[in-house]
Scaffold this motif. Structure first.
Motif, PDB file in Angstrom:
ATOM      1  N   VAL A 178       0.850  -1.195   0.000  1.00 39.37           N
ATOM      2  CA  VAL A 178       0.000   0.000   0.000  1.00 39.37           C
ATOM      3  C   VAL A 178       0.887   1.247   0.000  1.00 39.37           C
ATOM      4  N   TRP A 179       0.549   2.204  -0.859  1.00 46.36           N
ATOM      5  CA  TRP A 179       1.310   3.454  -0.928  1.00 46.36           C
ATOM      6  C   TRP A 179       0.827   4.414   0.150  1.00 46.36           C
ATOM      7  N   ASP A 180       1.769   4.891   0.983  1.00 46.54           N
ATOM      8  CA  ASP A 180       1.455   5.860   2.030  1.00 46.54           C
ATOM      9  C   ASP A 180       1.845   7.248   1.534  1.00 46.54           C
ATOM     10  N   ALA A 181       0.829   8.058   1.202  1.00 49.85           N
ATOM     11  CA  ALA A 181       1.091   9.387   0.647  1.00 49.85           C
ATOM     12  C   ALA A 181       1.799  10.290   1.644  1.00 49.85           C
ATOM     13  N   LYS A 182       1.557  10.074   2.935  1.00 48.92           N
ATOM     14  CA  LYS A 182       2.155  10.920   3.967  1.00 48.92           C
ATOM     15  C   LYS A 182       3.663  10.728   4.055  1.00 48.92           C
ATOM     16  N   THR A 183       4.088   9.454   4.040  1.00 50.90           N
ATOM     17  CA  THR A 183       5.518   9.159   4.161  1.00 50.90           C
ATOM     18  C   THR A 183       6.189   8.970   2.809  1.00 50.90           C
ATOM     19  N   GLN A 184       5.368   8.946   1.725  1.00 48.92           N
ATOM     20  CA  GLN A 184       5.894   8.729   0.376  1.00 48.92           C
ATOM     21  C   GLN A 184       6.645   7.398   0.288  1.00 48.92           C
ATOM     22  N   GLN A 185       6.098   6.393   0.960  1.00 48.67           N
ATOM     23  CA  GLN A 185       6.712   5.063   0.956  1.00 48.67           C
ATOM     24  C   GLN A 185       5.635   3.994   0.768  1.00 48.67           C
ATOM     25  N   THR A 186       6.063   2.853   0.264  1.00 46.28           N
ATOM     26  CA  THR A 186       5.170   1.699   0.153  1.00 46.28           C
ATOM     27  C   THR A 186       5.256   0.880   1.436  1.00 46.28           C
ATOM     28  N   LYS A 187       4.107   0.582   2.003  1.00 48.26           N
ATOM     29  CA  LYS A 187       4.068  -0.186   3.246  1.00 48.26           C
ATOM     30  C   LYS A 187       3.316  -1.498   3.034  1.00 48.26           C
ATOM     31  N   ALA A 188       3.664  -2.483   3.841  1.00 51.28           N
ATOM     32  CA  ALA A 188       2.975  -3.771   3.792  1.00 51.28           C
ATOM     33  C   ALA A 188       1.752  -3.723   4.699  1.00 51.28           C
ATOM     34  N   LYS A 189       0.676  -4.326   4.221  1.00 52.02           N
ATOM     35  CA  LYS A 189      -0.571  -4.317   4.966  1.00 52.02           C
ATOM     36  C   LYS A 189      -1.216  -5.689   4.896  1.00 52.02           C
ATOM     37  N   SER A 190      -1.923  -6.061   5.963  1.00 54.36           N
ATOM     38  CA  SER A 190      -2.642  -7.327   5.973  1.00 54.36           C
ATOM     39  C   SER A 190      -3.916  -7.219   5.148  1.00 54.36           C
ATOM     40  N   LYS A 191      -4.295  -8.292   4.496  1.00 51.75           N
ATOM     41  CA  LYS A 191      -5.513  -8.315   3.695  1.00 51.75           C
ATOM     42  C   LYS A 191      -6.746  -8.135   4.572  1.00 51.75           C
ATOM     43  N   TYR A 192      -6.671  -8.655   5.818  1.00 50.47           N
ATOM     44  CA  TYR A 192      -7.791  -8.562   6.750  1.00 50.47           C
ATOM     45  C   TYR A 192      -7.333  -7.888   8.035  1.00 50.47           C
ATOM     46  N   THR A 193      -8.190  -7.061   8.614  1.00 51.26           N
ATOM     47  CA  THR A 193      -7.872  -6.442   9.896  1.00 51.26           C
ATOM     48  C   THR A 193      -8.141  -7.432  11.027  1.00 51.26           C
ATOM     49  N   LYS A 194      -7.640  -7.120  12.209  1.00 53.23           N
ATOM     50  CA  LYS A 194      -7.900  -7.974  13.376  1.00 53.23           C
ATOM     51  C   LYS A 194      -9.389  -8.043  13.679  1.00 53.23           C
ATOM     52  N   ASN A 195     -10.088  -6.935  13.484  1.00 52.84           N
ATOM     53  CA  ASN A 195     -11.530  -6.920  13.738  1.00 52.84           C
ATOM     54  C   ASN A 195     -12.282  -7.774  12.730  1.00 52.84           C
ATOM     55  N   GLU A 196     -11.823  -7.779  11.494  1.00 50.42           N
ATOM     56  CA  GLU A 196     -12.436  -8.658  10.491  1.00 50.42           C
ATOM     57  C   GLU A 196     -12.179 -10.119  10.829  1.00 50.42           C
ATOM     58  N   HIS A 197     -10.979 -10.426  11.304  1.00 52.57           N
ATOM     59  CA  HIS A 197     -10.686 -11.793  11.742  1.00 52.57           C
ATOM     60  C   HIS A 197     -11.625 -12.184  12.893  1.00 52.57           C
ATOM     61  N   LEU A 198     -11.841 -11.272  13.833  1.00 50.73           N
ATOM     62  CA  LEU A 198     -12.720 -11.571  14.967  1.00 50.73           C
ATOM     63  C   LEU A 198     -14.123 -11.920  14.483  1.00 50.73           C
ATOM     64  N   ARG A 199     -14.690 -11.102  13.623  1.00 54.65           N
ATOM     65  CA  ARG A 199     -16.061 -11.353  13.172  1.00 54.65           C
ATOM     66  C   ARG A 199     -16.165 -12.674  12.404  1.00 54.65           C
ATOM     67  N   ALA A 200     -15.130 -13.003  11.634  1.00 55.50           N
ATOM     68  CA  ALA A 200     -15.117 -14.291  10.929  1.00 55.50           C
ATOM     69  C   ALA A 200     -15.042 -15.449  11.920  1.00 55.50           C
ATOM     70  N   MET A 201     -14.218 -15.309  12.942  1.00 55.32           N
ATOM     71  CA  MET A 201     -14.085 -16.366  13.946  1.00 55.32           C
ATOM     72  C   MET A 201     -15.381 -16.552  14.727  1.00 55.32           C
ATOM     73  N   LEU A 202     -16.081 -15.460  15.019  1.00 57.95           N
ATOM     74  CA  LEU A 202     -17.344 -15.552  15.746  1.00 57.95           C
ATOM     75  C   LEU A 202     -18.405 -16.271  14.920  1.00 57.95           C
ATOM     76  N   ARG A 203     -18.411 -16.046  13.616  1.00 58.57           N
ATOM     77  CA  ARG A 203     -19.384 -16.734  12.758  1.00 58.57           C
ATOM     78  C   ARG A 203     -19.141 -18.241  12.764  1.00 58.57           C
ATOM     79  N   VAL A 204     -17.868 -18.635  12.770  1.00 58.93           N
ATOM     80  CA  VAL A 204     -17.543 -20.063  12.824  1.00 58.93           C
ATOM     81  C   VAL A 204     -17.874 -20.622  14.206  1.00 58.93           C
ATOM     82  N   ALA A 205     -17.525 -19.894  15.259  1.00 61.05           N
ATOM     83  CA  ALA A 205     -17.770 -20.350  16.633  1.00 61.05           C
ATOM     84  C   ALA A 205     -19.249 -20.551  16.904  1.00 61.05           C
ATOM     85  N   GLN A 206     -20.102 -19.836  16.180  1.00 64.35           N
ATOM     86  CA  GLN A 206     -21.552 -19.950  16.357  1.00 64.35           C
ATOM     87  C   GLN A 206     -22.027 -21.381  16.121  1.00 64.35           C
ATOM     88  N   GLN A 207     -21.327 -22.105  15.267  1.00 63.13           N
ATOM     89  CA  GLN A 207     -21.681 -23.493  14.957  1.00 63.13           C
ATOM     90  C   GLN A 207     -20.959 -24.499  15.857  1.00 63.13           C
TER      91      GLN A 207
END
Length: 353
Positions: free
Chosen positions: A134-163
């Motif tokens: 991901v390009w960071d316009a503020k720092t003018q550098q390319t940074k690595a980013k996760s495809k999913y946020t921790k909160n997105e991981h949580l919601r996915a895990m909760l949907r599985v845990a429901q079963q």
């Protein structure tokens, strides 16, 4: 003899130092070569599904033995396993550690912990891999980013845990207190007890919320020993907010704000439920000190991930032994260490005889 998951996790529990393919081979007197261990670590694929499969029988047994007035909770939290001297990769990279309040180089993971009675086991664990550029316009550098946020991981895990499991509350610190997360918990039919930042705003009535009249929780006046019924900005039903004042180790005072969707709770009940969140801190500590999570010199993302999940499974083994033997992880590990010391002492006596 071949290297197996059961053999490797036993090694992680038994070890008190660095865990390596050569170390396991030497421990077994060469019955398994270090190449076999390396091939197993490279060729296996361990993930969250194995975590659930190992936890499931312990949870089902606990469900059968649980008193009628006892209930289970799920606890979400993340942690960073520091790896300052390991080559960077999508898995080993810089992460913000909100527990330490600083950036840390290492392996970041999110766990969903099931806790009821004496049992506390992970049922889902996700590694945070930064694979997106991901390009960071503020720092003018390319940074690595996760495809999913921790909160997105949580919601996915909760949907599985429901079963998978029955539980009453989700417990979390303020990092996971977003309206999207809280609404997801309620939509699944469960309650939450989570911490709030002091700057989080609430309305004192539905009318005030409709009119946009919000105030920070640290400006609220709380009834004596009672939670306050308020409304969050994007969470439809009323919630309870409580304020706890505690004394730190250095003598200073701290304040903790808690919010719950269960409006039948009193102050003492709300505090007691949230106190169960401490189990996730014990889990993180035992992973790193008793299951050899950070003691492997693995160098590739695949072997690092497999060692990591093997350590998670070693923790669940320790939890099963805790229930069977009636002793905690640290005491059990101390007993193993003492047995090893006795064997070394006897061997030394033979050498010097």
């Amino acid at each position: 003899m071949t290297c197996t998951l059961d053999l490797y996790t036993d090694y992680l529990i038994s070890s008190t130092g660095q865990t390596s393919a050569t170390g396991l081979s030497r421990l077994l007197g060469g019955a398994v070569s270090h190449d076999q261990v390396t091939r197993w670590l490279s060729g296996s694929y361990l993930d969250s599904e194995q975590v659930w499969r190992q936890a499931k029988p312990l949870i089902r047994r606990a469900e059968q033995q649980r008193p009628a007035d006892e209930f289970a909770v799920l606890i979400v939290d993340d942690s960073v396993l520091e790896k300052a001297h390991t080559d960077p990769s999508a898995l080993i990279c810089t992460h913000w550690d909100h527990g330490q309040g600083r950036f840390v180089k290492g392996l970041n993971f999110v766990s969903l912990l099931y806790q009821a009675g004496a049992l506390a086991v992970p049922i889902a664990v996700e590694l945070i891999e930064k694979t997106e550029a991901v390009w960071d316009a503020k720092t003018q550098q390319t940074k690595a980013k996760s495809k999913y946020t921790k909160n997105e991981h949580l919601r996915a895990m909760l949907r599985v845990a429901q079963q998978q499991v029955a539980y009453r509350y989700l417990l979390a610190d303020s990092w996971y207190a977003s309206a999207e997360n809280l609404n997801a918990v309620r939509a699944l039919g469960h309650h939450f007890v989570v911490a709030l930042e002091s700057s989080r705003t609430v309305a004192l009535s539905e009318a005030a919320r409709a009119q946009g009249r919000f105030q920070a929780v640290d400006t609220l006046v709380f009834p004596e020993e009672q939670p306050l019924r308020v409304f969050l900005r994007s969470v439809q039903p009323a919630v309870l907010v409580t304020r706890q004042v505690f004394t730190n180790k250095d003598g200073s005072q701290g304040v903790l704000y808690l919010v719950s969707s269960d409006t039948t709770l009193n102050q003492a009940q709300l505090a007691a439920i949230y106190q169960r969140r401490w189990k996730v801190e014990e889990y993180h500590k035992s992973l790193k000190q008793n299951a050899s999570m950070g003691k492997s010199p693995t160098k590739t993302p695949d072997t690092q991930a497999n060692h990591f999940f093997a350590a998670i499974l070693a923790y669940t083994k320790l939890e099963a032994l805790k229930l069977k033997c009636g002793i905690g992880h640290f005491r059990l590990k101390a007993q193993l260490y003492l047995t090893g010391l006795k064997a070394m002492y006897q061997q030394l006596a033979q050498f010097t005889a």
